[in-house]
Write a protein that holds these residues in place. Structure first.
Motif, PDB file in Angstrom:
ATOM      1  N   ASN A 270      40.652  30.580  46.802  1.00  0.00           N
ATOM      2  CA  ASN A 270      41.047  29.468  45.938  1.00  0.00           C
ATOM      3  C   ASN A 270      39.965  28.403  45.837  1.00  0.00           C
ATOM      4  O   ASN A 270      40.032  27.528  45.000  1.00  0.00           O
ATOM      5  CB  ASN A 270      42.331  28.805  46.471  1.00  0.00           C
ATOM      6  CG  ASN A 270      43.460  29.798  46.561  1.00  0.00           C
ATOM      7  OD1 ASN A 270      43.459  30.793  45.841  1.00  0.00           O
ATOM      8  ND2 ASN A 270      44.406  29.551  47.444  1.00  0.00           N
ATOM      9  N   ASN A 271      38.999  28.502  46.738  1.00  0.00           N
ATOM     10  CA  ASN A 271      37.918  27.526  46.785  1.00  0.00           C
ATOM     11  C   ASN A 271      36.715  28.001  45.979  1.00  0.00           C
ATOM     12  O   ASN A 271      35.651  27.418  46.033  1.00  0.00           O
ATOM     13  CB  ASN A 271      37.543  27.317  48.266  1.00  0.00           C
ATOM     14  CG  ASN A 271      36.476  26.267  48.469  1.00  0.00           C
ATOM     15  OD1 ASN A 271      36.482  25.241  47.800  1.00  0.00           O
ATOM     16  ND2 ASN A 271      35.543  26.532  49.369  1.00  0.00           N
ATOM     17  N   THR A 272      36.865  29.114  45.244  1.00  0.00           N
ATOM     18  CA  THR A 272      35.727  29.651  44.509  1.00  0.00           C
ATOM     19  C   THR A 272      35.930  29.474  43.017  1.00  0.00           C
ATOM     20  O   THR A 272      37.049  29.488  42.514  1.00  0.00           O
ATOM     21  CB  THR A 272      35.530  31.150  44.804  1.00  0.00           C
ATOM     22  OG1 THR A 272      36.714  31.858  44.424  1.00  0.00           O
ATOM     23  CG2 THR A 272      35.241  31.388  46.268  1.00  0.00           C
ATOM     24  N   ASN A 273      34.807  29.350  42.356  1.00  0.00           N
ATOM     25  CA  ASN A 273      34.828  29.027  40.928  1.00  0.00           C
ATOM     26  C   ASN A 273      34.854  30.271  40.046  1.00  0.00           C
ATOM     27  O   ASN A 273      35.389  30.249  38.955  1.00  0.00           O
ATOM     28  CB  ASN A 273      33.587  28.176  40.627  1.00  0.00           C
ATOM     29  CG  ASN A 273      33.582  27.669  39.207  1.00  0.00           C
ATOM     30  OD1 ASN A 273      34.637  27.467  38.624  1.00  0.00           O
ATOM     31  ND2 ASN A 273      32.413  27.498  38.654  1.00  0.00           N
ATOM     32  N   GLN A 274      34.257  31.358  40.544  1.00  0.00           N
ATOM     33  CA  GLN A 274      34.171  32.565  39.724  1.00  0.00           C
ATOM     34  C   GLN A 274      34.777  33.723  40.500  1.00  0.00           C
ATOM     35  O   GLN A 274      34.349  34.010  41.606  1.00  0.00           O
ATOM     36  CB  GLN A 274      32.706  32.889  39.419  1.00  0.00           C
ATOM     37  CG  GLN A 274      32.002  31.806  38.679  1.00  0.00           C
ATOM     38  CD  GLN A 274      30.499  31.964  38.761  1.00  0.00           C
ATOM     39  OE1 GLN A 274      29.979  32.696  39.591  1.00  0.00           O
ATOM     40  NE2 GLN A 274      29.803  31.266  37.896  1.00  0.00           N
ATOM     41  N   ARG A 275      35.737  34.363  39.912  1.00  0.00           N
ATOM     42  CA  ARG A 275      36.422  35.437  40.645  1.00  0.00           C
ATOM     43  C   ARG A 275      36.394  36.731  39.851  1.00  0.00           C
ATOM     44  O   ARG A 275      36.556  36.745  38.647  1.00  0.00           O
ATOM     45  CB  ARG A 275      37.868  35.036  40.930  1.00  0.00           C
ATOM     46  CG  ARG A 275      37.933  33.771  41.772  1.00  0.00           C
ATOM     47  CD  ARG A 275      39.328  33.210  41.896  1.00  0.00           C
ATOM     48  NE  ARG A 275      39.254  31.791  42.220  1.00  0.00           N
ATOM     49  CZ  ARG A 275      40.289  30.976  42.193  1.00  0.00           C
ATOM     50  NH1 ARG A 275      41.484  31.420  41.867  1.00  0.00           N
ATOM     51  NH2 ARG A 275      40.126  29.697  42.489  1.00  0.00           N
ATOM     52  N   THR A 276      36.181  37.797  40.574  1.00  0.00           N
ATOM     53  CA  THR A 276      36.152  39.122  39.962  1.00  0.00           C
ATOM     54  C   THR A 276      37.082  40.012  40.777  1.00  0.00           C
ATOM     55  O   THR A 276      37.098  39.916  42.003  1.00  0.00           O
ATOM     56  CB  THR A 276      34.741  39.737  40.043  1.00  0.00           C
ATOM     57  OG1 THR A 276      33.806  38.726  39.723  1.00  0.00           O
ATOM     58  CG2 THR A 276      34.586  40.882  39.092  1.00  0.00           C
ATOM     59  N   SER A 277      37.806  40.846  40.112  1.00  0.00           N
ATOM     60  CA  SER A 277      38.689  41.728  40.865  1.00  0.00           C
ATOM     61  C   SER A 277      38.400  43.175  40.509  1.00  0.00           C
ATOM     62  O   SER A 277      37.779  43.473  39.497  1.00  0.00           O
ATOM     63  CB  SER A 277      40.143  41.383  40.593  1.00  0.00           C
ATOM     64  OG  SER A 277      40.387  41.482  39.216  1.00  0.00           O
ATOM     65  N   LYS A 278      38.866  44.047  41.344  1.00  0.00           N
ATOM     66  CA  LYS A 278      38.615  45.470  41.133  1.00  0.00           C
ATOM     67  C   LYS A 278      39.688  46.251  41.863  1.00  0.00           C
ATOM     68  O   LYS A 278      40.013  45.935  43.004  1.00  0.00           O
ATOM     69  CB  LYS A 278      37.241  45.814  41.723  1.00  0.00           C
ATOM     70  CG  LYS A 278      36.857  47.281  41.656  1.00  0.00           C
ATOM     71  CD  LYS A 278      35.491  47.462  42.301  1.00  0.00           C
ATOM     72  CE  LYS A 278      35.065  48.901  42.341  1.00  0.00           C
ATOM     73  NZ  LYS A 278      33.778  49.055  43.023  1.00  0.00           N
ATOM     74  N   THR A 279      40.247  47.228  41.213  1.00  0.00           N
ATOM     75  CA  THR A 279      41.161  48.102  41.939  1.00  0.00           C
ATOM     76  C   THR A 279      40.603  49.513  41.909  1.00  0.00           C
ATOM     77  O   THR A 279      39.993  49.942  40.937  1.00  0.00           O
ATOM     78  CB  THR A 279      42.580  48.122  41.339  1.00  0.00           C
ATOM     79  OG1 THR A 279      42.506  48.733  40.054  1.00  0.00           O
ATOM     80  CG2 THR A 279      43.164  46.738  41.206  1.00  0.00           C
ATOM     81  N   THR A 280      40.810  50.202  42.994  1.00  0.00           N
ATOM     82  CA  THR A 280      40.378  51.592  43.088  1.00  0.00           C
ATOM     83  C   THR A 280      41.560  52.404  43.583  1.00  0.00           C
ATOM     84  O   THR A 280      42.061  52.172  44.683  1.00  0.00           O
ATOM     85  CB  THR A 280      39.213  51.739  44.089  1.00  0.00           C
ATOM     86  OG1 THR A 280      38.245  50.728  43.806  1.00  0.00           O
ATOM     87  CG2 THR A 280      38.584  53.108  43.986  1.00  0.00           C
ATOM     88  N   LEU A 281      41.998  53.285  42.753  1.00  0.00           N
ATOM     89  CA  LEU A 281      43.128  54.127  43.122  1.00  0.00           C
ATOM     90  C   LEU A 281      42.608  55.540  43.284  1.00  0.00           C
ATOM     91  O   LEU A 281      41.861  56.032  42.435  1.00  0.00           O
ATOM     92  CB  LEU A 281      44.180  54.071  42.015  1.00  0.00           C
ATOM     93  CG  LEU A 281      45.483  54.806  42.250  1.00  0.00           C
ATOM     94  CD1 LEU A 281      46.310  54.081  43.294  1.00  0.00           C
ATOM     95  CD2 LEU A 281      46.272  54.885  40.953  1.00  0.00           C
ATOM     96  N   GLU A 282      42.976  56.167  44.367  1.00  0.00           N
ATOM     97  CA  GLU A 282      42.500  57.523  44.586  1.00  0.00           C
ATOM     98  C   GLU A 282      43.660  58.376  45.058  1.00  0.00           C
ATOM     99  O   GLU A 282      44.371  58.006  45.988  1.00  0.00           O
ATOM    100  CB  GLU A 282      41.401  57.500  45.647  1.00  0.00           C
ATOM    101  CG  GLU A 282      40.578  58.754  45.676  1.00  0.00           C
ATOM    102  CD  GLU A 282      39.461  58.651  46.691  1.00  0.00           C
ATOM    103  OE1 GLU A 282      38.440  58.027  46.378  1.00  0.00           O
ATOM    104  OE2 GLU A 282      39.636  59.172  47.791  1.00  0.00           O
ATOM    105  N   GLN A 283      43.843  59.470  44.387  1.00  0.00           N
ATOM    106  CA  GLN A 283      44.948  60.340  44.770  1.00  0.00           C
ATOM    107  C   GLN A 283      44.474  61.777  44.826  1.00  0.00           C
ATOM    108  O   GLN A 283      43.673  62.215  44.002  1.00  0.00           O
ATOM    109  CB  GLN A 283      46.084  60.201  43.763  1.00  0.00           C
ATOM    110  CG  GLN A 283      47.370  60.796  44.281  1.00  0.00           C
ATOM    111  CD  GLN A 283      48.552  60.469  43.394  1.00  0.00           C
ATOM    112  OE1 GLN A 283      48.392  59.954  42.303  1.00  0.00           O
ATOM    113  NE2 GLN A 283      49.741  60.766  43.883  1.00  0.00           N
TER     114      GLN A 283
END
Lengths: 525, 1032
Positions: free
Chosen positions: B572-585
């Motif tokens: 919450n203290n960061t200005n730029q956020r990037t997310s990523k999900t990796t699903l493996e089945q």
């Protein structure tokens, strides 16, 4: 009981057969395998503008736009800075990566879809991208893989001649020009705009880009008998009418890193780079009769005193003989590595727009062509347009993110253009090419290096007797493998070709230690 | 979908079978089992009544009771792992109790020992046609290693364990019989109570930073625990290693590199309360010697330091030096407490075991620690006379703090920091990082004290392993056994790059979070056919089975950059956020069968077959069958004349095993691009719709010999396996293909080796005994070919330092190192640049014969017992194998290594000038004198080749323990003992770095990984433990 048991057994074993779809879980849930045609476009447009900047770090050493002062590492200063290269490295081959991979199969998929859906505007942009790719690659590397390219069933690839690459570029641009004029089929500005954040889907602007690219391509033939300045000028005239037509890529700064301007302080790519004395001398009056270029204080960086403009000497390492007080600030305008999170200057800001090509650049091309056919009047007008529009360009870039340098005033501009040292009565090639150098400095590396190679770096203007690139001198201590020759091409990407396609390289002499000094076909008579 | 079907089958079974139970007249058998040698009671002996489903285990006092035995003449079979089985006749009368005491022989001959084999079965050693080796759980627990994998080195011939570093919670990789896969995992399958257990090490590819080449870790610089370390070593009853694909053929694809079969403890009657603890102190041993002669390179133009290179003038006399290294490390400590309750009902029909453990390790490097809590419950019940249930649940929580390693780690920082500066003083008055150079915070090496205080790597894991087993025995000729297991864990990671730090400055701080949720379900059903007499001398037994697996991992990663408050650690203290999900089945189905023919108990022939269906190979090629056959021949029983001198067995086996690809390997997919204005574009991987499974074929031959009443035993095995159509992941090709990487079939590798185990009991008297075991292992792995005749294959994460990587080429070892080594002429002389007298380096990666594979390793255990006192120790020897000391190269290029002290001595580098005559009969011998102090390129451009140390040998004392069993009844306890122990106390090696056991990457990296690449790695500390164990 045995029957019962057998039944249970069969039941449990048959689970494997009953659910025939049980194993259908190998469709990657993290990413699609196909998308609508226009969604392929944004990354390709990004790389078309940005990828030349990656390689510009190194080409910029050849052309003496800048030198690295990082003495902790021999590269790029003692390799590229001495007209060499980095062995075993992919430095200087970003465009190789992007033409074959970032465009590559994506461009084929996009064009196939666009063609099937009769989206002639998108297909036109697609062919233009394809032409751009071969153009920058062959200009950097000479022989490249064209005919056999983008084929996943191959494990080795033959190189095509530069002559062939140029024919292919010409063919692609001709087709793009036809397609971009079409309004039938599924031509749709809104659809194209979804992927095109440069012109928001305006195909007429892309048409101008195609003419501009063809003009530039045709102008590269200047050393050949086939050179046709009339055709060059005709294409320039059908291309951009003013700076408003410039294809500029905006960097939204939404994703930390990748969509920041490559030259911005946040990307930290040229924090230790400094301008050369060569570019300083082109602008501080040394090479133009004492007339100080008003763009100098908006493009270049002063020493910490804010007044003195110095550049580094390619023949000395680091800052050379410059004491701390004389060392130019970094390109962002700060001492040392400063400037993080602060406004930059000119193109050196996280949000500054970078052009693919500019109106100004094309006007210089027109001036060169006109001069070559002896049309002084046309040449002079185009030359003045070139300088004037680049002054506007500098002002515009310094406003992209409200950077600090003051704008060049109309008076400053008028005074500059009125100086006979800048705009003489009789225009010479050395005026055109040296001013074109300034207009392309820090972004137009591919064309800039092509210009220098066309004039063999140090050619002398036959009319004025001055050097075409005024004051340019190659490094005296050339890279070991050069054998005393100046650099003419970049080796194909190491991890693509030297490691995996050595046979293909061998056929064109690419394994020779001095391959990078072999002149490219287009610059030969 | 699947599990519902399976459950309904089981439910059906539950409802149908009770109808089959017919009332019978029954009686009881009870008795006591003792050790024939010592006369002491034996606990945990399995006593079962043949032809029925009833049985019991003996209590610690050796007693057992079996109720509900159908009346009539019965045979009781008595088995315990490590003893010879017995079969006794008993007559049971209705309503009466028959007593049957007996004594089990200890080492009648090892051939008769009962051992755990594949699929959780037990068998007599004599029937096995392939090599396997067992370690008792108590032995593993006694090593006091929090990660039990580290206890295995030297204890099993053919098993190689490499810990990534000496940081608590560091990942350890384990390989059996060498490296056969060039790019995929070579680690064995872990089986707990019959079902697979996930032993993954988190791959940094799931982190959001990994999409960005300037931020990606690429499995370097950071480390995460391998998940097998979640297992509580105290819960292990036995651990058996199935070495070849022969035995592992039954476990399918994932056991292509062998299997480690762990049986966990179950309750026993009268088990009571057991408590044990261990307290540990740790010190780090070796230290790099830091040079205090030459000062830093000083720029003539800049004010202040411009680098941490030390090619400057000598330090002035009287310079005040600070011992930055010595004060850095601390005394590490650990404490472990284990508590368990176990017991069984008097009739033996229900048993239980509840155990809890807490382990807290504080590493020798400040800010590193590892703590773990384990809770385990297991219960077996004989629900009806024909139905047995077995339930186990294990919960683990662990919390691990590590520090960076490699060039961003504190060790390199410690070595590099100027000796005339007090590194402990790492903050300015304003509380920010104190910088020493003009390089700026993003380029200057982090002060090590700052690094460990301000950067952070934390991982927390919550894991549940549940395993429910039901055994139906409605008939005497066999049983049906079904196990359903869930392995479920949440692994929460936090990686902080402080805004002021070298790694975080360019991004004004970076915080990464990654939650990895793994849920693996395994279902296995076996129909066992008991031994059936075909004729007087020939019997047959076997099984058919089916296994279904569903593996699913979901990683949610978040990255925040640009800290507002530099010290507040929150996304919450960061200005730029990037997310990523990796699903493996990944899903697997297997069907398998085994049949064993037994001729007169001295000749056994076993055939196996398995068919697998996998989700990761294109349809059409994704079903594949592989057979195996092995034979065991007890020649000492076939020729009784031999038995007077020795017991002996010969065995031979052949098996094939298939292996699939990783998920999503064959079809290219698009990637959401983070370049300007988004959009889609292909990822690096190109298509390969023709992907097919790879196959490994393996032959092994062995013998087991016993002499002097089995006081001396030898077990020797030679093997040879060949992998064909090997899938090489991430192999590069020309970019002209349109892609950067491919997953291709077409490599082949060959592994050969020799394993030799010699065990003996030189002394066996009442009061004193001496046992030893020596495990010798020689393994060779060779690459025979690469896909499409490509010249080299390497795993890019291993290109972690300079220009050396784990590249291999046809004809080379699977553990070779390629690099930009020196150019040489045909005669092998180094080529010298005529312009400066310095050697020339290759511009491409070439081979110079470097091989990290040791010639052989030996593990030697000795156990001495005298009355109540016992002493045992494990010595680990290794001969040969190369180790790349990148740390030394780094120090040399920075003017810090001892070898740079003579920098003012003029020298001529031996070699020939590259003047065109280098390959002629008369090359120009180099005579150009250089002075390294002036031409510092002599150091800074030195090839890494000079720092690959050839033939590294070692002797190390892995474990030594002295324990004392207190008299019974001491302070009211039933049993009590105390011990003192040392781990890694002693290392003698010709390696000049800190410790040759290293991995420059983590255990997540495939192929040969970064094993033997030593860069900024903390070695295993020396540990001293003491503790006691009591039972109430």
């Amino acid at each position: 009981m045995k029957k019962l048991l057998a039944a249970i057994l069969v039941a449990s074993v048959s689970v494997s057969y009953a659910c025939s779809d049980y194993l259908d879980v190998n469709t990657n849930p993290n990413a699609p395998q196909s998308v609508t045609a226009n969604l392929y476009l944004p990354p390709m447009l990004h790389w078309m503008v940005t990828s030349p900047q990656y390689d510009g770090r190194f080409v910029g050493h050849y052309t003496q736009e800048w030198y690295s002062t990082n003495t902790a590492s021999i590269t790029p200063e003692l390799t590229w800075g001495r007209m060499g290269y980095d062995p075993g490295s992919d430095n200087g081959a970003m465009q190789w990566r992007d033409v074959y991979w970032s465009l590559g199969q994506n461009l084929i998929d996009m064009n196939t879809k666009a063609q099937a859906e009769q989206r002639w505007d998108l297909l036109g942009v697609g062919l233009l991208l394809k032409a751009w790719g071969w153009q920058v690659l062959t200009d950097l590397h000479g022989e490249i893989i064209v005919k056999e390219a983008i084929d996943q069933s191959r494990t080795s690839f033959d190189y095509d001649t530069q002559d062939y690459a140029y024919q292919e570029i010409s063919r692609l641009l001709d087709s793009a020009i036809v397609l971009l004029q079409k309004t039938d089929g599924a031509v749709n500005q809104a659809y194209l705009a979804k992927g095109d954040h440069i012109y928001n889907g305006d195909r007429t602007k892309w048409l101008k880009v195609a003419y501009g690219m063809r003009a530039m391509m045709l102008n590269h033939y200047s050393n050949k008998a086939a050179y046709n300045p009339v055709a060059v000028i005709a294409d320039v005239d059908r291309s951009f009418a003013s700076n408003a037509d410039d294809p500029l890529l905006t960097y939204p700064n939404a994703n930390p890193f990748d969509d920041y301007n490559f030259w911005g302080r946040s990307r930290n790519n040229i924090t230790l780079y400094r301008q050369t004395q060569f570019i300083v001398n082109l602008m501080n009056g040394t090479q133009f009769g004492g007339v100080v270029d008003p763009r100098m204080s908006r493009m270049l960086s002063p020493a910490p005193d804010g007044l003195t403009y110095n550049g580094v000497d390619p023949n000395l390492t680091g800052f050379g003989a410059l004491g701390t007080a004389q060392q130019p600030n970094n390109f962002f305008g700060y001492v040392g590595t400063g400037g993080l999170g602060l406004p930059g200057r000119y193109l050196f800001d996280d949000k500054a727009k970078i052009p693919l090509m500019t109106y100004s650049q094309l006007q210089f091309i027109k001036a060169e062509a006109a001069l070559k056919m002896g049309d002084q009047a046309t040449a002079l007008t185009a030359y003045k347009n070139g300088i004037s529009s680049h002054i506007d360009f500098v002002n515009a870039r310094n406003l992209d993110n409200n950077q600090s340098p003051t704008q060049i005033t109309a008076t400053e501009k008028a005074n500059f253009l009125a100086s006979p040292a800048i705009v003489p009565a009789t225009l010479t090639l050395s005026h055109i090419m040296s001013q074109k150098y300034i207009a392309q400095w820090a972004w137009g590396h591919n064309e800039l290096w092509m210009d220098m190679r066309r004039y063999h770096y140090t050619d002398v203007d036959p009319v004025s007797g001055t050097e075409i690139f005024r004051g340019f001198s190659p490094p005296t201590n050339l890279y070991g493998d050069n054998g005393g020759k100046l650099v003419q091409r970049i080796r194909p990407r190491y991890n693509s070709e030297y490691v995996w396609n050595a046979a293909g390289l061998d056929a064109i002499g690419g394994l020779a230690a001095d391959y990078h000094t072999k002149p490219i076909w287009i610059t030969l008579p | 979908m699947l599990s519902r079907r399976v459950l309904s089958v089981l439910a059906l079974a539950l409802f149908v079978f009770p109808a089959l139970a017919v009332a019978q007249s029954t009686g009881t058998i009870r008795g006591r089992v003792t050790d024939a040698g010592t006369g002491l009671p034996l606990e945990g002996v399995q006593v079962s009544v043949e032809g029925t489903r009833v049985g019991a285990q003996t209590a610690p006092d050796g007693t057992y009771t079996i109720v509900g035995v159908p009346a009539g003449p019965r045979f009781v079979s008595v088995r315990r792992v490590g003893y010879a089985p017995q079969r006794l006749a008993v007559t049971v009368s209705e309503g009466a109790a028959a007593t049957q005491d007996l004594a089990l022989g200890r080492v009648a001959t090892q051939l008769n020992e009962v051992v755990v084999t594949a699929l959780g079965q037990t068998a007599q050693q004599r029937s096995l046609g392939t090599a396997q080796q067992t370690v008792q759980g108590s032995t593993i627990a006694e090593t006091q290693r929090e990660n039990f994998v580290n206890a295995l080195q030297g204890r099993i011939a053919g098993v190689e364990v490499t810990s990534s570093s000496g940081i608590p919670g560091a990942s350890s990789s384990i390989t059996i019989r060498g490296i056969s896969s060039i790019s995929s995992s070579n680690q064995p399958l872990m089986i707990i109570d019959g079902l697979p257990m996930d032993n993954r090490t988190m791959n940094t590819a799931v982190l959001a930073s990994d999409n960005n080449s300037t931020q990606a870790f690429s499995n370097r610089g950071v480390d995460f625990t391998n998940r097998a370390s979640d297992l509580n070593p105290e819960d292990i009853e036995t651990l058996t290693v199935l070495k070849g694909p022969e035995a592992a053929a039954l476990y399918g694809i994932d056991a292509a590199s062998g299997a480690i079969v762990i049986t966990t403890k179950r309750g026993k009657a009268g088990g009571g309360l057991q408590y044990s603890n261990s307290f540990r102190l740790e010190k780090t041993g070796a230290k790099h010697s830091c040079k205090r002669v030459y000062g830093p390179t000083v720029s003539t133009t800049a004010a202040g330091l411009t680098s941490f290179s030390y090619f400057g003038v000598p330090y002035a006399p009287g310079t005040v030096f600070y011992d930055n290294v010595d004060g850095f490390f601390r005394t590490g400590s650990a404490q472990t407490h284990n508590l368990s309750f176990s017991g069984a009902t008097t009739d033996g029909r229900i048993n239980y075991r509840l155990a809890s453990s807490s382990d807290k390790t504080v590493g020798v490097v400040p800010s590193t620690d590892y703590s773990r809590i384990n809770l385990t419950g297991a219960s077996q019940a004989q629900v009806t006379s024909w139905l047995n249930s077995d339930v186990s649940m294990a919960y683990t929580y662990d919390n691990n703090d590590q520090v960076y390693k490699g060039d961003i780690g504190p060790l390199i920082g410690l070595l590099l920091w100027p000796q005339n500066d007090n590194a402990k003083d790492y903050l300015t008055a304003a509380g920010t990082r104190r910088l020493l150079t003009t390089l700026g915070a993003g380029t200057e090496q982090d002060n090590p004290y700052f690094n460990i205080a301000k950067n952070k790597i934390n991982a927390k894991t919550n894991r549940i392993l549940a395993n429910v087993g039901l055994t139906f025995t409605p008939m005497s000729w066999g049983n049906l056994k079904t196990n359903i297991g869930v392995d479920n864990y949440t692994n929460t990671n936090l990686i902080l790059r402080n805004p002021d730090s070298q790694v975080g400055n360019a991004f004004n701080g970076m915080l990464e979070l990654a939650d990895v949720l793994t849920r693996n379900i395994n279902v296995q059903t076996l129909l066992n056919f008991n031994s059936h007499q075909l004729s007087k001398s020939l019997s047959i037994s076997g099984l058919v089975g089916n296994a279904i697996s569903d593996y699913r991992t979901n990683a949610d990663a978040l990255k925040g950059q640009d800290f507002l408050d530099p010290n507040f650690v929150s996304i919450n203290n960061t200005n730029q956020r990037t997310s990523k999900t990796t699903l493996e089945q990944r899903r697997l189905i297997g069907a398998f069968a085994q049949a064993q023919l037994d001729f007169k108990d001295y000749l056994y022939i076993t055939g196996t077959g398995r068919n697998d269906w996998t989700s990761t190979i294109p349809k059409g090629a994704n079903s594949f069958f592989y057979p195996g056959v092995n034979s065991s021949f007890i020649f000492s029983d076939a020729f009784p004349g031999v038995r007077r001198f020795m017991t002996g067995k010969l065995r031979a086996g052949y098996a094939a095993v298939g292996k699939d690809a990783r998920p999503y390997a064959y079809r290219p997919s698009l990637q959401y691009k983070t370049t300007s204005n988004g959009g889609y574009g292909y990822d690096f991987w190109g298509p390969n719709l023709a992907l097919k499974p790879e196959f490994k074929k393996s032959f092994e031959y062995g013998t087991e010999l016993g002499f002097l009443n089995d006081r001396l035993g030898v077990d020797a095995t030679v093997y040879r396996s060949t992998t064909t159509d090997q899938i090489v992941n991430d192999i590069r090709g020309s970019y002209a293909t349109g892609f950067v990487l491919f997953n291709l079939n077409g490599a082949s590798t060959r592994n050969t080796g020799l394993e030799l185990t010699v065990r003996g009991t030189p002394v066996l008297r009442n009061a004193f005994s001496w046992d030893f075991q020596m495990n010798f292992d020689r393994a060779r792995g060779k690459v025979l070919s690469l896909p499409h005749a490509l010249p080299e294959s390497y795993v890019s994460d291993t290109w972690l330092y300079g220009n050396v990587r784990n590249g291999t080429e046809p004809g080379l070892s699977t553990m070779s190192l390629t690099g930009m080594y020196y150019l040489r002429n045909k005669a092998g002389d180094i080529l010298i640049d005529p312009s400066n007298g310095l050697p020339l380096r290759s511009s491409i990666f070439i081979d110079r014969g470097y091989d990290r594979q040791p010639n052989y390793t030996i593990g030697l255990t000795n156990t001495f017992k005298r009355n109540r006192l016992s002493l045992d120790f494990l010595l680990d020897f290794r001969r040969g194998g190369d180790v790349f000391d990148a740390t030394d190269h780094y120090l040399t290029t920075h003017g810090l290594a001892m070898s740079t002290l003579n920098r003012n001595t003029p020298l001529v580098i031996p070699g020939v000038l590259k003047d065109g005559k280098e390959n002629s009969a008369t090359p120009t011998v180099n005579n150009i004198v250089i002075v390294p102090a002036v031409q510092t390129a002599y150091y800074t451009n030195m090839s890494e080749e000079l720092f690959i140390q050839k033939n590294v040998n070692w002797v190390r004392l892995r474990d030594i323990q002295l324990s004392y069993a207190l008299p019974e009844g001491f302070l009211g306890t039933r049993n009590a003992s105390a011990f003192v122990k040392g781990t890694d106390l002693f290392l003698k090696t010709n390696y000049r770095g800190l410790d040759p056991i290293v991995n420059g990457n983590t255990a997540a990296v495939g192929g040969s990984g970064g094993t033997g690449i030593d860069f900024g790695n903390f070695p295993m500390p020396r540990g001293f433990n003491f503790g006691f164990r009591i039972g109430l």
